[in-house]
Enzyme design. Structure first.
Site, PDB file in Angstrom:
ATOM      1  CG  ASN A 144      -4.937 -29.961  36.258  1.00 15.84           C
ATOM      2  OD1 ASN A 144      -4.968 -29.805  37.473  1.00 15.84           O
ATOM      3  ND2 ASN A 144      -4.784 -28.951  35.408  1.00 15.84           N
ATOM      4  CD  GLU A 204      -5.401 -25.528  36.707  1.00 16.74           C
ATOM      5  OE1 GLU A 204      -5.524 -24.307  36.533  1.00 16.74           O
ATOM      6  OE2 GLU A 204      -5.555 -26.381  35.818  1.00 16.74           O
ATOM      7  CG  ASN A 249      -2.521 -22.330  37.924  1.00 16.73           C
ATOM      8  OD1 ASN A 249      -1.397 -22.785  37.920  1.00 16.73           O
ATOM      9  ND2 ASN A 249      -3.249 -22.337  39.010  1.00 16.73           N
ATOM     10  CE  LYS A 298      -8.391 -27.703  33.467  1.00 19.24           C
ATOM     11  NZ  LYS A 298      -7.211 -26.773  33.434  1.00 19.24           N
ATOM     12  CB  CYS A 355      -8.541 -24.139  35.590  1.00 18.45           C
ATOM     13  SG  CYS A 355      -7.867 -22.626  34.942  1.00 18.45           S
ATOM     14  CD  GLU A 412      -4.445 -27.117  31.585  1.00 16.89           C
ATOM     15  OE1 GLU A 412      -4.827 -25.932  31.505  1.00 16.89           O
ATOM     16  OE2 GLU A 412      -4.993 -27.932  32.332  1.00 16.89           O
TER      17      GLU A 412
HETATM   18  N1  ING Z   1      -6.400 -22.024  32.116  1.00 18.60           N
HETATM   19  C1  ING Z   1      -7.266 -21.191  31.358  1.00 18.60           C
HETATM   20  C2  ING Z   1      -8.694 -21.159  31.861  1.00 18.60           C
HETATM   21  O1  ING Z   1      -9.596 -21.815  31.359  1.00 18.60           O
HETATM   22  C3  ING Z   1      -8.039 -20.441  29.183  1.00 18.60           C
HETATM   23  C4  ING Z   1      -7.190 -21.461  29.894  1.00 18.60           C
HETATM   24  C5  ING Z   1      -7.934 -19.106  29.485  1.00 18.60           C
HETATM   25  C6  ING Z   1      -8.943 -20.864  28.269  1.00 18.60           C
HETATM   26  C7  ING Z   1      -8.770 -18.181  28.846  1.00 18.60           C
HETATM   27  C8  ING Z   1      -9.771 -19.948  27.599  1.00 18.60           C
HETATM   28  C9  ING Z   1      -9.676 -18.593  27.889  1.00 18.60           C
HETATM   29  O2  ING Z   1      -8.886 -20.370  32.764  1.00 18.60           O
HETATM   30  C10 ING Z   1      -6.552 -23.295  32.521  1.00 18.60           C
HETATM   31  N2  ING Z   1      -5.546 -23.795  33.259  1.00 18.60           N
HETATM   32  O3  ING Z   1      -7.525 -23.968  32.233  1.00 18.60           O
END
Ligand code: ING
Length: 308
Positions: free
Chosen positions: A106, A46, A193, A123, A168, A142
């Site tokens: 995205n 991503e 990411n 996304k 992601c 985001e």
């Molecule tokens: N990053 C993270 C993901 O879904 C996240 C945000 C991390 C949400 C951990 C919940 C728990 O992997 C992106 N860019 O979506």
């Protein structure tokens, strides 16, 4: 049925000051390594071209436009497309898309083995928040910089394989995989990411985050009898750590290859897409076993309601 050697081009950190040229050179180096390994389809993360800029609050969202691409391919990425074409490797990578109408997504693209873009995905599940949150150790904006995707969850037949894309946070939602699974998907490619730690207090640690990433990707693969490839941008970007954990998962949910570092790293596995047929014709033969007349809540409701 088709066979492809599928590769994941995990990338190490991209610093805010890194130019597109520096990043594209790294992506081409990964492409060369993939070619040497016999890879025919290579997936990048991503937002592969820039740092994970949604961690930064910018009062004027227009300031973020420096991180967006106005066309694809463009001057910065043309060398990548050209080399992929020469090597006959299909690629997928994510980037921030600014459309001519001024909309921001995205986005991820998919090419065929001749370097032509055959698919685009925007996304849909945007995590985080849209305004500055002082409670957080780092921001995850985001919802500030992107609109939810407007292209749905399409699939394309590419190199003889039914392929779909997600990005992601999409990998955490079973709806993502099932929308693709109901179109016969055989390979789902997902760049990510993911911060190593949550920005809110009391968050789970890195080990639990890696577990959740694996769990989501493996479940999606098994429950839809499809290969799934999750590819990280990882490492420390301007002091903020992103987790690695890139994996290639087969239609039985088994991990075929896993990255071990948080740097530029190639993982690869031969994928025989005939292996999708068993699950799709037995335990996950959707036509025989699903009961959509009982699933109405899934599209009728957004949030949960407790009525008992
Ligand atoms: N990053 C993270 C993901 O879904 C996240 C945000 C991390 C949400 C951990 C919940 C728990 O992997 C992106 N860019 O979506």
């Amino acid at each position: 049925m088709a066979e492809l050697v599928v590769g994941g081009a995990q990338m190490g950190p991209v610093q805010r000051a890194d130019s597109r040229a520096i990043v594209v050179a790294r992506m081409i180096a990964l492409l060369e390594r993939a070619a040497a390994a016999g890879v025919e389809m290579l997936i990048y993360p991503e937002l592969a071209l820039t740092t994970f800029f949604p961690r930064w609050y910018m009062a004027d969202p227009v300031e973020a436009d420096a991180f967006f691409e106005r066309e694809m391919p463009n001057a910065a990425t043309a060398p990548l497309f050209a080399r992929a074409r020469e090597l006959r490797i299909a690629i997928s990578f994510g980037y921030a898309e600014l459309t001519p109408e001024g909309r921001r997504f995205n986005t991820a693209i998919l090419t065929d083995r001749a370097g032509r873009i055959v698919g685009k995905y925007r996304k849909i599940h945007l995590p985080g928040h849209s305004e500055y949150d002082p409670e957080r150790s780092h921001q995850h904006l985001e919802k500030r910089y992107f609109e939810p995707g407007d292209l749905g969850f399409p699939v394309w037949r590419n190199a003889g394989v039914v392929m779909g894309m997600a990005i992601c946070n999409d990998r955490r939602w079973p709806e993502t995989y099932r929308c693709l699974g109901l179109q016969g998907v055989e390979l789902v490619v997902i760049g990510y990411n993911t911060p190593s730690v949550n920005s809110l207090k009391g968050s789970e640690g890195l080990e639990r985050r890696m577990f959740h990433s694996d769990l989501s990707l493996q479940a999606g693969a098994y429950q839809n009898a499809t290969y799934v490839v999750g590819v990280a941008k990882a490492g420390i970007e301007d002091g903020h750590r992103l987790m690695g954990g890139s994996i290639i998962v087969d239609p039985d949910g088994v991990v075929l290859a896993r990255a071990e570092t948080e740097d530029d790293e190639l993982i690869a596995a031969p994928c025989d897409f005939a292996a999708c047929a068993f699950g799709k014709s037995t335990i996950f033969d959707f036509a025989r076993h699903r009961r959509p007349e009982h699933y109405g809540r899934i599209t009728a409701q957004t949030g949960a309601t407790v009525e008992v």
